[in-house]
Design an enzyme around this catalytic site. Structure first.
Site, short mmCIF file in Angstrom:
data_model
loop_
_atom_site.label_atom_id
_atom_site.label_comp_id
_atom_site.label_asym_id
_atom_site.label_seq_id
_atom_site.Cartn_x
_atom_site.Cartn_y
_atom_site.Cartn_z
N LYS A 188 0.49 -7.75 -5.53
CA LYS A 188 0.68 -6.35 -5.78
C LYS A 188 1.60 -5.85 -6.67
O LYS A 188 2.36 -5.43 -6.45
CB LYS A 188 0.43 -5.17 -4.65
CG LYS A 188 -0.53 -4.08 -4.74
CD LYS A 188 -0.74 -3.48 -3.20
CE LYS A 188 -0.78 -2.13 -3.13
NZ LYS A 188 -2.33 -1.46 -4.52
N ARG A 237 2.94 -7.34 3.06
CA ARG A 237 2.35 -7.53 1.47
C ARG A 237 3.53 -7.52 0.55
O ARG A 237 3.89 -8.51 -0.35
CB ARG A 237 0.82 -6.78 1.88
CG ARG A 237 0.46 -7.76 0.48
CD ARG A 237 -1.08 -6.78 0.81
NE ARG A 237 -1.27 -5.09 0.52
CZ ARG A 237 -2.02 -5.11 0.24
NH1 ARG A 237 -2.56 -4.91 0.80
NH2 ARG A 237 -1.92 -2.94 0.11
N TYR A 284 4.70 -3.83 -6.26
CA TYR A 284 4.79 -2.74 -5.33
C TYR A 284 3.33 -2.50 -3.75
O TYR A 284 2.89 -3.09 -3.82
CB TYR A 284 4.27 -1.27 -6.42
CG TYR A 284 2.79 -1.19 -6.13
CD1 TYR A 284 2.15 -1.79 -7.34
CD2 TYR A 284 2.45 0.07 -5.89
CE1 TYR A 284 0.86 -2.00 -6.89
CE2 TYR A 284 0.64 0.36 -6.19
CZ TYR A 284 0.45 -0.77 -6.61
OH TYR A 284 -1.41 -0.71 -7.60
N GLU A 313 -13.72 -6.19 -6.44
CA GLU A 313 -13.02 -5.33 -6.12
C GLU A 313 -13.39 -3.53 -7.31
O GLU A 313 -13.93 -3.47 -8.35
CB GLU A 313 -11.34 -5.11 -5.19
CG GLU A 313 -10.64 -5.63 -6.71
CD GLU A 313 -9.57 -5.70 -5.92
OE1 GLU A 313 -9.25 -5.58 -4.90
OE2 GLU A 313 -9.07 -7.08 -6.70
N1 PLP Z 1 -7.72 -3.43 -3.81
C1 PLP Z 1 -6.54 -2.94 -5.45
C2 PLP Z 1 -6.82 -3.57 -6.66
C3 PLP Z 1 -5.80 -2.02 -4.63
O1 PLP Z 1 -4.86 -1.71 -5.51
C4 PLP Z 1 -6.06 -1.60 -3.35
C5 PLP Z 1 -4.79 -0.43 -2.65
O2 PLP Z 1 -3.67 -0.27 -3.89
C6 PLP Z 1 -6.70 -1.96 -2.43
C7 PLP Z 1 -7.71 -2.93 -3.44
C8 PLP Z 1 -7.15 -1.43 -1.32
O3 PLP Z 1 -5.67 -2.16 -0.11
P1 PLP Z 1 -5.61 -1.18 1.41
O4 PLP Z 1 -6.75 -0.87 1.83
O5 PLP Z 1 -3.75 -2.21 1.46
O6 PLP Z 1 -4.97 0.12 0.97
#
Ligand code: PLP
Length: 291
Positions: free
Chosen positions: A153, A50, A31, A186
């Protein structure tokens, strides 16, 4: 609410998928979460890229042609009266393996399921940007990339949900996940940055994190501003002793963190480099919008 499901828009009451969908049965899907500022989508092509990379990594065909996505996303926003001057849009694209008999073989599912949902974006409340938010360090570790690569993702989101449950139980804003080597990884839906002696640091992709699109922009804007930037493998001690910390994602932009595991981080207030980077992000945002 109008939802794009497979090949048409349906209203939410009719937006049903089969109990045989492997997205439901096995979390077999990928997703993206995207947003607009007005009618312009932030980093649209990068999010779609992505999505394709995630789908490629699990051998899933993206059933919408690359050139058809912009019109599809625009129609999804227009039908729901979002993504206009008054209301920024939150857009969620889900691709699942599709409907098939019970069993793990992807070949059981000839046709992927596509879902596009849009709704009004609800950004975090201003007080969180003013005071900063608090993190706890989760007992749950971030997925080991050799088992399920966080760069995919994936709709298999239990790793993050277990960590989120820990944050909720501790009444914290969110959990910070460490990786298999006890290095910082993260948060449940965002990337982590911290500042030590004027140096901006963030866990490298090799630490097993999502290649966040906001993370990439912050890194490149910081480099443009000649801020010293470092990507690496860091310990919790290094974070706790840092001067500043913040999180990035598509909906939050740059969110200051002022406490970790109940102890204040730095001065306990959003730091000057955090505020400066958020301001630089806002100023440069028009460069990253696509109609
Ligand atoms: N890390 C995780 C696990 C995420 O699910 C997300 C965003 O949903 C991010 C980092 C940040 O990603 P982005 O800056 O592309 O929204």
């Amino acid at each position: 609410m109008w939802i794009y499901l497979n090949d048409r828009f349906v209203d939410d009451a009719n937006a049903m998928i089969s109990v045989f969908d492997h997205g439901l049965l096995y979390g077999d899907g990928v997703y993206e979460t995207i947003r607009s500022y007005g009618d312009q989508i932030f980093m649209r092509d990068e999010h779609l890229d992505r999505l394709r990379r995630s789908a490629d990594a699990i051998g899933l065909r993206v059933p919408v042609a690359e050139d058809d996505w912009p019109a599809l996303l625009n129609e999804a926003m227009q039908r729901n009266d979002v993504g206009n001057e008054q209301i920024d849009a939150y857009i969620r694209i889900t691709l699942s393996r599709g409907v098939g008999d019970i069993g793990l073989d992807p070949a059981l599912c000839p046709t992927p399921t596509v879902i596009v949902m849009t709704k009004p974006l609800s950004p975090p409340p201003p007080h969180q940007y003013q005071s900063g938010v608090d993190l706890i360090v989760a007992k749950t570790r971030r997925n080991y990339p050799g088992a399920l690569d966080p760069q995919i993702k994936s709709t298999s989101f239990l790793n993050n949900i277990l960590a989120k449950r820990e944050a909720i139980a501790a009444q914290a804003f969110d959990s910070l996940l460490l990786n298999w080597e006890s290095h910082l990884a993260e948060c449940t839906v965002s990337n982590l940055f911290f500042v030590t002696n004027g140096r901006l640091r963030t866990p490298s992709l090799a630490c097993g994190i999502l290649d966040g699109i906001t993370r990439r922009i912050i890194l490149s804007l910081a480099r443009e501003e000649a801020i010293r930037v470092e990507e690496g493998a860091y310990t919790l001690d290094q974070l706790v002793q840092a001067d500043e910390c913040f999180l990035t994602n598509t909906t939050m932009e740059v969110m200051p963190v002022t406490s970790v595991n109940r102890g204040p981080l730095g001065t306990g207030k959003p730091g000057p480099l955090t505020r400066r980077l958020h301001q630089i992000f806002v100023t440069n945002r028009p460069r990253f919008l696509q109609a």
